[in-house]
Design a protein around this motif. Structure first.
Motif, PDB file in Angstrom:
ATOM      1  N   SER A  10       1.124  -1.340   0.202  1.00  0.00           N
ATOM      2  CA  SER A  10      -0.245  -0.136   0.114  1.00  0.00           C
ATOM      3  C   SER A  10       0.973   1.201   0.314  1.00  0.00           C
ATOM      4  O   SER A  10       2.361   1.497   1.008  1.00  0.00           O
ATOM      5  CB  SER A  10      -0.945  -0.162   1.693  1.00  0.00           C
ATOM      6  OG  SER A  10      -1.554   1.205   1.472  1.00  0.00           O
ATOM      7  N   PRO A  11       0.533   2.129  -0.928  1.00  0.00           N
ATOM      8  CA  PRO A  11       1.723   3.206  -0.905  1.00  0.00           C
ATOM      9  C   PRO A  11       1.097   4.628  -0.303  1.00  0.00           C
ATOM     10  O   PRO A  11       1.131   5.505  -0.296  1.00  0.00           O
ATOM     11  CB  PRO A  11       1.136   3.483  -1.995  1.00  0.00           C
ATOM     12  CG  PRO A  11      -0.094   3.005  -3.247  1.00  0.00           C
ATOM     13  CD  PRO A  11      -0.915   2.003  -1.820  1.00  0.00           C
ATOM     14  N   GLY A  12       0.226   4.357   0.599  1.00  0.00           N
ATOM     15  CA  GLY A  12      -0.443   4.639   1.617  1.00  0.00           C
ATOM     16  C   GLY A  12       0.401   5.517   2.565  1.00  0.00           C
ATOM     17  O   GLY A  12       0.417   6.379   3.526  1.00  0.00           O
ATOM     18  N   THR A  13       1.745   4.446   3.038  1.00  0.00           N
ATOM     19  CA  THR A  13       2.551   5.118   3.954  1.00  0.00           C
ATOM     20  C   THR A  13       4.017   5.066   3.763  1.00  0.00           C
ATOM     21  O   THR A  13       3.869   4.581   2.133  1.00  0.00           O
ATOM     22  CB  THR A  13       2.602   3.549   5.069  1.00  0.00           C
ATOM     23  OG1 THR A  13       2.958   2.963   4.336  1.00  0.00           O
ATOM     24  CG2 THR A  13       0.987   3.779   5.773  1.00  0.00           C
ATOM     25  N   PRO A  14       4.327   5.874   4.199  1.00  0.00           N
ATOM     26  CA  PRO A  14       5.878   5.595   3.769  1.00  0.00           C
ATOM     27  C   PRO A  14       6.279   4.647   2.902  1.00  0.00           C
ATOM     28  O   PRO A  14       6.945   4.365   2.797  1.00  0.00           O
ATOM     29  CB  PRO A  14       6.602   6.745   4.592  1.00  0.00           C
ATOM     30  CG  PRO A  14       5.662   7.863   5.182  1.00  0.00           C
ATOM     31  CD  PRO A  14       4.400   7.067   5.465  1.00  0.00           C
ATOM     32  N   ALA A  15       6.429   3.432   4.884  1.00  0.00           N
ATOM     33  CA  ALA A  15       6.597   2.089   4.612  1.00  0.00           C
ATOM     34  C   ALA A  15       6.526   1.413   3.156  1.00  0.00           C
ATOM     35  O   ALA A  15       6.955   0.809   2.557  1.00  0.00           O
ATOM     36  CB  ALA A  15       6.611   2.154   6.040  1.00  0.00           C
ATOM     37  N   GLY A  16       4.837   1.676   3.102  1.00  0.00           N
ATOM     38  CA  GLY A  16       4.720   0.803   1.961  1.00  0.00           C
ATOM     39  C   GLY A  16       5.374   2.322   1.053  1.00  0.00           C
ATOM     40  O   GLY A  16       4.960   1.169  -1.105  1.00  0.00           O
ATOM     41  N   GLN A  17       5.349   2.631   0.752  1.00  0.00           N
ATOM     42  CA  GLN A  17       5.757   3.627  -0.595  1.00  0.00           C
ATOM     43  C   GLN A  17       7.091   2.496  -1.306  1.00  0.00           C
ATOM     44  O   GLN A  17       8.236   2.555  -2.163  1.00  0.00           O
ATOM     45  CB  GLN A  17       6.276   5.193  -0.178  1.00  0.00           C
ATOM     46  CG  GLN A  17       4.780   5.583  -0.120  1.00  0.00           C
ATOM     47  CD  GLN A  17       5.051   7.294  -0.330  1.00  0.00           C
ATOM     48  OE1 GLN A  17       6.144   7.689   0.605  1.00  0.00           O
ATOM     49  NE2 GLN A  17       3.814   8.207  -0.844  1.00  0.00           N
ATOM     50  N   GLU A  18       8.772   2.541   0.420  1.00  0.00           N
ATOM     51  CA  GLU A  18       9.327   2.091  -0.177  1.00  0.00           C
ATOM     52  C   GLU A  18       9.550   0.621  -0.860  1.00  0.00           C
ATOM     53  O   GLU A  18      10.176  -0.144  -1.519  1.00  0.00           O
ATOM     54  CB  GLU A  18      10.258   1.791   0.961  1.00  0.00           C
ATOM     55  CG  GLU A  18      10.171   3.812   1.990  1.00  0.00           C
ATOM     56  CD  GLU A  18      11.587   4.519   0.808  1.00  0.00           C
ATOM     57  OE1 GLU A  18      12.216   3.210  -0.136  1.00  0.00           O
ATOM     58  OE2 GLU A  18      12.036   5.499   0.470  1.00  0.00           O
ATOM     59  N   THR A  19       8.815   0.004   0.434  1.00  0.00           N
ATOM     60  CA  THR A  19       8.111  -1.595  -0.706  1.00  0.00           C
ATOM     61  C   THR A  19       7.899  -1.328  -1.980  1.00  0.00           C
ATOM     62  O   THR A  19       8.736  -2.296  -2.406  1.00  0.00           O
ATOM     63  CB  THR A  19       7.866  -1.973   0.461  1.00  0.00           C
ATOM     64  OG1 THR A  19       7.473  -1.978   1.640  1.00  0.00           O
ATOM     65  CG2 THR A  19       7.206  -3.869   0.176  1.00  0.00           C
TER      66      THR A  19
END
Length: 627
Positions: free
Chosen positions: A214-223
């Motif tokens: 999920s790109p909704g969080t910084p962690a999801g964006q990095e993944t």
């Protein structure tokens, strides 16, 4: 040829009586075998009874101390170091012990031993522990940007980074950049560890299916970023489509990182137009050395000279200063009519004894080798080197390796020899090189001769052993023997028992399957002695001729094929003719690119040394026809 082991003994007057030396040979072999079998009592007995006047007497104790390192027996280690105060054996034990002490966090003992390890003997891991010590003592950290590459690190370097983060010596953004690089290289475990250590955003639960993160969080964006880059390894166009469609879900820094990675993949596949376009979208501050260089190669292969100049001038200073980019910038400026600026660059590059130095000489109109007078060492230089303890040990090990056909002892001889060549004058190096040449220790003769700075002996740098055999097959096949020698020098350094990690053998490093196939084609049958000097050269030169005939008669392509296979050499051609130097520069495999450049440069030096008609390296590289 003279018997090398006899020549070794002739150079070692301290071997008296010879029978005593010969008697210890058996014990030495038994000791090494005991170490491999973990037979500590037998190894200890030989170490304790070794004759002290023998140059190799410390080796059983060294192997015993290696075993002590495995069980952290500090008492045995200190006993050994109290006897072996200098030399490569002491250096190796101390280096490995220091790494163990650092891992155990025994900083008191580490601080006592660290100054005793010469700088030349420090590998990256040991240096990292040394940097940890320095930081613990209040010093500023060493240059940590050397770790901004997509590669994992050992325990010592990871501890250094952890301490740097703890003390605020590196920023969180710096750590985030390293995490992205680790993920780009698929070093997921270390990326996870760094994320936990520095509290970096990473959705570790989605790493198995990162494009679904999920790109909704910084962690999801990095993944998600990790998923796009990983897809690019196998499907760069598909990855680019995903990135284009989901750019708004990523930050500018993440988008810039992704385009830089996809551009690198495209450049390595020689999709140079795509690479240029995507590099232009990349975040320049996040580019690694590899990316900067491939950006320049992409522009070079497309003959986009203005873009090439722009990229080289934008490179970080340490990258732009490399001979390759100084040379190619000079070539581009010369085409623009800026001869004065170009010649200044060529003059700087030509001072180096390497591939780009020869190409720069070509541009300056100088012959590849007005080699000048050969330097000759004095008797004092010769005596000094012949009495050096490490040289003596090296010669003794080489004699043992030759007598007993033991490649492991030959490897030990190389280690001792390299250690002995540190911080030597030019004349001492040449004295050692000639000593090694006389006994057939050809690789170490070359090693010593090519380390000189001002005084040179090109006949030692470019040895021509087995010349009758090589020239005979060269004449039969119509090949340039300078090219053959250039290849052998790069393949094996004239070690007849050389064996690569993938199983290639002999002077010309023939793969067994290739050798058998070639032998059948030549009518030699299946029963061939691949390490026999004459057989190896006969098959190797035939194969060189075969691949050259099947690759438009290009020595450059044939050289690439010898290393990486004919199919790849063809795939690296372009849809239009390419200058040979451009083809070589844009070979996607680092090993093969370096190999081709060195073989062709070697051939130029050999040609000059053989008194042949002067042929510039640029001419020798020729033109690669269109695919």
């Amino acid at each position: 040829m003279n018997n090398p082991s006899r020549l070794c003994l002739a150079l070692l007057p301290f071997f008296a009586p010879a029978a005593a030396f010969a008697g210890f040979d058996g014990d030495l072999l038994t000791a090494r075998d005991a170490a491999r079998a973990n037979d500590i009592p037998r190894l200890e007995n030989i170490a304790n009874t070794a004759p002290r006047d023998n140059p190799l007497s410390l080796y059983p104790a060294y192997w015993l101390t290696q075993k002590a390192l495995e069980v952290q027996d500090d008492a045995q280690i200190t006993r050994f170091l109290s006897v072996a105060r200098e030399g490569v054996l002491a250096e190796r034990i101390r280096r490995d012990w220091l790494k163990q002490l650092g891992k155990r966090e025994d900083w008191t003992r580490f601080a006592e031993e660290w100054p005793k390890l010469a700088e030349e003997g420090r590998d990256e891991e040991a240096q990292c522990y040394g940097d940890v010590l320095a930081m613990r003592q209040g010093a500023a950290p060493a240059n940590l940007n050397r770790f901004l590459e997509p590669r994992p690190l050992g325990d010592g370097c990871n501890r250094l980074l952890a301490l740097a983060l703890e003390k605020g010596a590196v920023t969180r953004d710096w750590a985030l950049r390293r995490m992205r690089l680790l993920l780009s290289g698929n070093y997921v475990t270390q990326a996870r560890q760094l994320a936990a250590l520095a509290d970096l955003p990473l959705d570790t639960g989605s790493l198995g299916a990162p494009l679904k993160a999920s790109p909704g969080t910084p962690a999801g964006q990095e993944t998600l970023l990790y998923g796009i880059v990983q897809k690019g390894r196998d499907d760069v166009n598909g990855a680019a489509q995903i990135l284009s469609g989901r750019q708004d879900e990523l930050t500018p820094a993440q988008r810039g990182f992704a385009w830089g990675q996809l551009a690198l993949f495209a450049a390595r596949k020689l999709n140079t137009a795509q690479a240029s376009e995507w590099f232009a979208r990349a975040d320049k501050s996040q580019l690694t050395r590899d990316q900067w260089e491939w950006w320049a190669r992409a522009e070079l292969r497309q003959d986009r000279q203005e873009a090439l100049q722009t990229v080289i001038r934008a490179m970080p200073e340490d990258i732009a200063a490399r001979p390759a980019w100084q040379y190619w910038l000079g070539r581009s400026l010369k085409r623009d009519g800026k001869a004065t600026e170009a010649n200044a660059l060529f003059a700087r590059v030509s001072a180096g004894h390497h591939y780009y130095g020869l190409l720069a000489l070509d541009e300056l109109g100088n012959a590849a080798s007005e080699q000048g007078d050969t330097a000759r060492p004095s008797e004092a230089d010769i005596n000094r080197m012949s009495k050096d303890p490490s040289v003596r040990r090296s010669l003794a090990l080489f004699a043992l390796a030759q007598d007993r056909n033991r490649a492991d002892f030959r490897g030990d001889a190389q280690v001792e020899w390299r250690y002995a060549m540190r911080n030597r004058t030019d004349m001492e190096l040449l004295a050692a090189a000639d000593m090694a040449r006389k006994i057939g220790f050809f690789d170490m003769a070359i090693y010593s001769a090519e380390r000189t700075r001002k005084e040179h002996d090109y006949s030692l740098r470019y040895l021509t052993p087995y010349r009758d055999i090589t020239q005979r097959f060269a004449r039969q096949l119509g090949l340039d023997d300078a090219w053959i020698y250039g290849l052998i020098r790069q393949e094996s350094r004239f070690i007849t028992i050389a064996r690569s990690g993938v199983g290639a053998s002999g002077l010309m490093q023939l793969m067994p399957a290739t050798a058998r196939w070639a032998a059948r084609k030549m009518g030699l049958g299946d029963k061939i002695a691949i390490n026999d000097i004459e057989t190896n050269i006969q098959i190797g030169t035939w194969y060189m001729k075969y691949v050259m005939d099947n690759l438009s008669g290009s020595a450059v392509m044939a050289t690439a094929a010898y290393n990486a296979g004919p199919g790849r050499a063809r795939n690296w051609q372009d849809v239009r003719p390419l200058e040979g130097a451009v083809y070589a520069e844009t070979i996607p495999f680092n090993e093969t690119r370096d190999y081709v450049q060195k073989v062709m440069a070697n051939a130029s030096w050999y040609s000059t040394g053989m008194g042949r008609e002067k042929l510039s390296l640029k001419t020798r590289l020729g033109t690669i026809p269109a695919r």
